[in-house]
Structures are given as structure tokens and as C-alpha cells.
Design a protein around this motif. Structure first.
Motif, mmCIF file in Angstrom:
data_model
loop_
_atom_site.group_PDB
_atom_site.id
_atom_site.type_symbol
_atom_site.label_atom_id
_atom_site.label_comp_id
_atom_site.label_asym_id
_atom_site.label_seq_id
_atom_site.Cartn_x
_atom_site.Cartn_y
_atom_site.Cartn_z
ATOM 1 N N GLU A 155 1.064 93.558 -49.118
ATOM 2 C CA GLU A 155 0.241 93.321 -50.305
ATOM 3 C C GLU A 155 -1.229 93.327 -49.893
ATOM 4 O O GLU A 155 -1.620 92.625 -48.948
ATOM 5 N N LEU A 156 -2.016 94.132 -50.586
ATOM 6 C CA LEU A 156 -3.422 94.275 -50.193
ATOM 7 C C LEU A 156 -4.233 93.153 -50.836
ATOM 8 O O LEU A 156 -4.983 93.357 -51.795
ATOM 9 N N THR A 157 -4.024 91.934 -50.324
ATOM 10 C CA THR A 157 -4.734 90.776 -50.876
ATOM 11 C C THR A 157 -6.221 90.866 -50.507
ATOM 12 O O THR A 157 -6.591 91.586 -49.567
ATOM 13 N N ASP A 158 -7.044 90.101 -51.252
ATOM 14 C CA ASP A 158 -8.480 90.076 -50.922
ATOM 15 C C ASP A 158 -8.666 89.638 -49.475
ATOM 16 O O ASP A 158 -9.529 90.125 -48.761
ATOM 17 N N GLU A 159 -7.817 88.677 -49.066
ATOM 18 C CA GLU A 159 -7.953 88.139 -47.708
ATOM 19 C C GLU A 159 -7.701 89.241 -46.674
ATOM 20 O O GLU A 159 -8.463 89.393 -45.704
ATOM 21 N N VAL A 194 -7.927 92.578 -47.103
ATOM 22 C CA VAL A 194 -8.981 93.609 -47.162
ATOM 23 C C VAL A 194 -10.242 93.085 -46.476
ATOM 24 O O VAL A 194 -10.890 93.790 -45.689
ATOM 25 N N GLU A 195 -10.566 91.821 -46.707
ATOM 26 C CA GLU A 195 -11.760 91.208 -46.103
ATOM 27 C C GLU A 195 -11.620 91.179 -44.579
ATOM 28 O O GLU A 195 -12.536 91.524 -43.834
ATOM 29 N N ARG A 196 -10.417 90.797 -44.111
ATOM 30 C CA ARG A 196 -10.189 90.717 -42.653
ATOM 31 C C ARG A 196 -10.383 92.102 -42.024
ATOM 32 O O ARG A 196 -11.040 92.273 -41.007
#
Ligand SMILES: NC(=O)c1ccc[n+]([C@@H]2O[C@H](COP(=O)([O-])OP(=O)(O)OC[C@H]3O[C@@H](n4cnc5c(N)ncnc54)[C@H](O)[C@@H]3O)[C@@H](O)[C@H]2O)c1
Length: 513
Positions: A270-274, A276-278
Motif C-alpha cells: 500500500e502506497l501510504t503517505d508514510e 512515499v515520504e520514506r
């Protein structure tokens, strides 16, 4: 298709972003005029920056002069881009509605014989062609970034595409130095992106699961398998890994592991914000403060090095580079034929002045740490001049295929004046003497009326199978004789026939005793 027919005179480009800009550079650097439609007011600047990158990369890749560049015209509509174009390439955002409307506009404006291609990474050509009046002249031409350097272009037809369109698109791409790969069927993602997506999915999992950082994933590719892929791809690599029994042994040994399985191929994290940010943070760290342009330049120089390495082995994409160089040389010879009316005419008459055999402009990539042209490039220019001379003497691909050629067996260079980027130079050649097997030539590299360098070459005619010196075949021998006779009355150039020994007292003291 003959080379001249395959190279378009003018192309229409729809979209001038990363890929459209790359196409603009690829075509313009091959001497093709480009009409670009892109609603972004910054598009021209971006395309010109891409052209600068492409010029540097392509001129350091090939050992052949690039032709005079084509012109860039920015136009106001897709119709204008397609009018008068021999070939149209669409590279707009990956949206079916946007692409369909651009393709329909091009279809109405382009001449019936013009091939229209889309750079789409995965939209099926049958769907893109819906609504076109002439769907038979449409196909996908899926390239790889940077388009001006990477040879691969997947050519994919839809249900209505004619076989002629596929072969004409492939010939066009080949004419600008690419490796067209026609696909047997249209399929989501085509071939290359299917493979890349599998790897990409796995890479995302490794980062999402905290197993590796983005830099570690990249290292796992570029220090190992990535190096092999450039030469061997996947199947040939595994065949070799199977040892003497080849693919059968490899499958017996590693096939069962596919059932375990190591990969999470069908799942997507799942491409969570977390996540993508990492990835973005790690990616910034990995780039180490280098700008996009700097990274592009590093990438291009490394790609040039890899392609040149493969060319030296006559392998993989190196064969595309070598074929492209041959094509550039024959175009240069055709363009340069008779620039001053001093070529060797069919009837054997010549004017008895040096032949201007080669003209070029010094690219920035040839400049060394002294700010001048590196000495190896002088030999390259004299080598191009030799190729041009031999071509005029009739040493063309048919002659070479017959197992005959001239080899340069001795060279002496003299340097008189430094050259720098942007200088326009020409090479003038005088035959000092010749017989049935040998040509002794004096060449002057002239810039702004001044001699910047000289070269003295001895060419030997050989049977390329036996590697033995043999007399030239009659037609070529006749032209050599005619040229040598016409130059016989010219004076002996100052410096010709000399050696370093002439200038050194220690030669007389040591070597000559
Ligand atoms: N980026 C890649 O690595 C890559 C590789 C192969 C193929 N492709 C394909 O190439 C196409 C373009 O991708 P990109 O990466 O160059 O995207 P991009 O966003 O860099 O460029 C798209 C360009 O199209 C322009 N544009 C927007 N609307 C337009 C319109 N109506 N008419 C004309 N131009 C318009 C934009 O201004 C922009 O300059 C896509 O279909 C993509 O799938 C991309």
C-alpha cells in the motif's frame, strides 16, 4: 527500405516533456526538422535543454560526425505539427482522452502516407486508434528515457495497423540510430515495462518492509545483475549460469525455487503517505545534493561508456551503435560529396588541388583539462577523413563485403594550433604517391584558413580474409591512379615525409649508430 527514404525530412511532435524532448533531440541531432506542439509555455526551453544534453551525449558516443542539426519550430496546434510532417510522434501525458484527441487532430492534418506513432508506456494501440479515419497508419513506438541515447523502441500495432506501418516506423527509428523491437501482440505494458514493473513491485516491497533502503536496492542492481543485463539480458545470463548443460540444468536447479516463492510478485504494497515520504527522503539522500541536470549528465556519461564498451565487443546494443555510425558516415559522405567540385569524377577528371574530404564542428565533449581538443580527437577527425576518401574511391559496403579494404598501417600527426569547442574545421587531402597496393597521403586540418594539424598516412590495400596485402580491385585501383596522377604536379608539402628523428640530435648519436 533504403536509408534515404527511411530518414524523415521533418517530423511533428505532440508533447515535449521528458520523452517528447528526447525525441526532439534524437531527430534534430540526426538532421531532421521538428515541429513541436505543447501547450506548456516553457516547453521550448525544456526541449532546448534536452537538446544540449543529447548533443553532448551523442557526439561523444559515436565515432562519426553528426549531420548539421535540424531546426525546431514551436507551433500552435497539433494540426500544424502534423502538416508537412513525414512522421508524427505523440508523447503527451498518459491519458487516453488527451492522446485520442491529439491523434485525431494529427490524423486529419497529416498527409495520408505519414506514419503516426504514440510513445505510450502501456495504452493499447487498438484503443488509442479508435475514431481515427486512418487507423492503419497508427502504431505505438515506445521508447526509453533518455530517448536520444537508449536505442530500444518497442513497435506495437493495434487491430487495424497495417504491416507496412510497422515496417516503416521501424525503418524510421533505425535511421536515427535506434533498435526497433516489433512486438508480436499488443499486450498491457508491452514487454519491457512488464519486466520493469515486476522488478519495481519487488523493490517497493523491500523498502516497505524495511528490508533495504532505496540506495541499497539500487546497489543490489547496479553492482551485480544490472551490469550483466546490459550485455546478456535475462535468458542468456541464466543459460550461462546453468554451466555446460545450459538452460536445462539451470531450470532443474532453480526452477523448484519458483514454488517457494521468494517474491511477492502479484501483491502491491500500500502506497501510504508514510512509505512515499520514506522513499522520497531516502532518494534525496541518495542523490547527495546533485541537481536533476547533474544526475542526467552522470547517467548519460555512464550510458555512453557502457554502449562504447559493448561496441568494442560488437555485442548487444553495441552493434546498434556500430550500425548507426556506418549510417552516419555514409550520410556524411553523401552530403560532403563535391563540396568544392574537387571530388574524383566518374570520368576520372580532377582539378589537381587537395580534396576537401571532411568537415565538422568541434563538440564541447571533446575538450580536455587544458580547455582544448584532446589529441585523440585529431586522429578521429583524420580517421573520418580517411573513411570519406576511401568511400569516394569506391570502398563502399559492397567492396568491403567482397573482402577488400584499405588499412592504415602508419600515421604521423603534427599539432600546430589548439582547437576549441565550436570551431568549424575541414580536412584537405593530397595524395603524395600511390601504387596498386599503397596510398601515401598528406592531410591538413584547417580552421579559419590556418592549418591546425597535419597527418601523414600510409594506407595498405588488403584481403580482409587472409589479412594479406593484395592489389586493389580494378575500379578502385583506377580511381586511386587518377587521383594520384592529378596530384602529381602539386608541390611536396612542408613537413611531409619527415620523422621525429629529423628533429632530434640524439637520434643521430644513438639510434643511427
Ligand atoms: N517518462 C518515461 O520514462 C517514459 C518512457 C516511455 C514512454 N513514456 C510515455 O511518454 C508519454 C509522455 O511522458 P513524459 O514522461 O514525457 O511526460 P511529461 O509529463 O514529462 O511530458 C508530457 C508533456 O505533454 C505536454 N502536454 C500536456 N497536454 C498536452 C496536449 N494536449 N497536447 C500536447 N502536449 C501536451 C505537457 O506540457 C508536457 O510537456 C506518456 O505517454 C508516457 O507513458 C514515458
Amino acid at each position: 527500405m533504403p536509408e534515404a527514404a527511411a530518414l524523415p525530412r521533418a517530423v511533428g511532435l505532440l508533447g515535449g516533456g521528458v520523452i517528447g524532448g528526447g525525441w526532439a533531440a534524437r531527430f534534430m541531432l540526426n538532421g531532421v526538422d521538428v515541429a513541436l506542439f505543447d501547450p506548456d509555455p516553457e516547453a521550448e526551453r525544456k526541449v532546448r535543454e534536452m537538446l544540449d544534453l543529447g548533443r553532448e551525449a551523442l557526439s561523444s558516443l559515436v565515432l562519426a560526425p553528426l549531420p548539421p542539426e535540424g531546426r525546431l519550430t514551436v507551433v500552435r496546434s497539433p494540426q500544424e505539427a502534423a502538416e508537412g510532417a513525414d512522421f508524427v510522434q505523440e508523447s503527451a501525458p498518459e491519458r487516453l482522452d488527451v492522446k485520442r484527441s491529439l491523434l485525431a487532430a494529427a490524423d486529419t492534418a497529416a498527409a495520408p502516407s505519414t506514419v503516426i506513432a504514440s510513445s505510450t508506456s502501456g495504452l493499447l494501440p487498438t484503443r488509442l486508434a479508435e475514431g481515427l479515419a486512418r487507423p492503419e497508419r497508427f502504431c505505438v513506438g515506445h521508447p526509453f528515457n533518455p530517448v536520444y541515447l537508449l536505442p530500444l523502441v518497442e513497435v506495437v500495432g493495434g487491430a487495424a495497423t497495417s504491416p507496412e506501418t510497422i515496417s516503416r516506423a521501424a525503418a524510421t527509428y533505425e535511421a536515427v540510430g535506434m533498435h526497433p523491437l516489433p512486438l508480436r501482440h499488443e499486450i498491457d505494458g508491452f514487454v519491457a515495462d512488464r519486466l520493469l514493473e515486476a522488478l519495481w513491485r519487488e523493490a517497493l516491497w523491500l523498502v516497505a518492509d524495511g528490508v533495504a533502503t532505496v540506495a541499497e536496492v539500487d546497489d543490489a542492481i547496479r553492482y551485480g545483475a544490472g551490469l550483466r543485463w546490459a550485455a546478456m539480458g535475462t535468458f542468456l545470463t541464466y543459460r550461462i549460469a546453468g554451466g555446460e548443460a545450459g538452460m536445462r540444468h539451470f531450470m532443474a536447479q532453480f526452477g523448484p525455487a519458483l514454488q517457494w516463492p521468494w517474491s511477492k510478485l502479484t501483491d502491491v504494497p500500500e502506497l501510504t503517505d508514510e512509505l512515499v515520504e520514506r522513499m522520497a527522503e531516502q532518494s534525496d539522500q541518495q542523490a547527495g545534493g546533485q541537481s536533476l541536470r547533474e544526475l542526467e549528465q552522470v547517467r548519460d556519461r555512464c550510458l555512453v561508456a557502457v554502449l562504447q564498451g559493448l561496441r568494442s565487443q560488437a555485442y548487444g546494443a553495441g552493434t546498434t551503435v556500430a550500425a548507426y555510425e556506418r549510417r552516419l558516415l555514409s550520410r556524411t559522405h553523401a552530403l560532403a560529396a563535391d563540396p568544392d567540385g574537387v571530388a574524383i569524377a566518374q570520368d576520372g577528371t580532377t582539378s589537381g588541388v587537395p580534396l576537401v574530404v571532411h568537415r565538422t564542428r568541434i563538440p564541447a565533449a571533446w575538450i580536455d583539462y587544458n580547455g582544448h581538443v584532446h589529441e585523440s580527437r585529431y586522429l578521429q577527425m583524420f580517421g573520418d577523413a580517411t573513411d570519406a576518401l576511401l568511400h569516394r574511391l569506391g570502398v563502399d559496403s559492397t567492396y568491403l563485403d567482397s573482402g577488400h579494404s584499405f588499412y592504415t598501417v602508419e600515421t604521423r600527426l603534427g599539432f600546430r594550433r589548439a582547437l576549441t569547442a565550436g570551431d568549424v574545421v575541414e580536412v584537405r587531402l593530397q595524395v603524395l604517391g600511390a601504387d596498386e597496393k599503397r596510398i601515401h597521403a598528406w592531410l591538413e586540418l584547417v580552421c579559419g584558413g590556418e592549418v591546425a594539424a597535419t597527418a601523414e598516412h600510409l594506407y595498405l590495400h588488403v584481403d580482409t580474409t587472409s589479412q594479406k596485402a593484395v592489389p586493389a580491385l580494378p575500379a578502385v585501383a583506377g580511381r586511386v591512379r587518377t587521383l594520384a596522377e592529378s596530384h602529381a604536379g602539386m608541390g611536396w608539402p612542408a613537413g611531409a615525409g619527415r620523422a621525429i628523428a629529423d628533429r632530434t640530435p640524439w637520434y643521430r648519436e644513438r639510434a643511427a649508430t
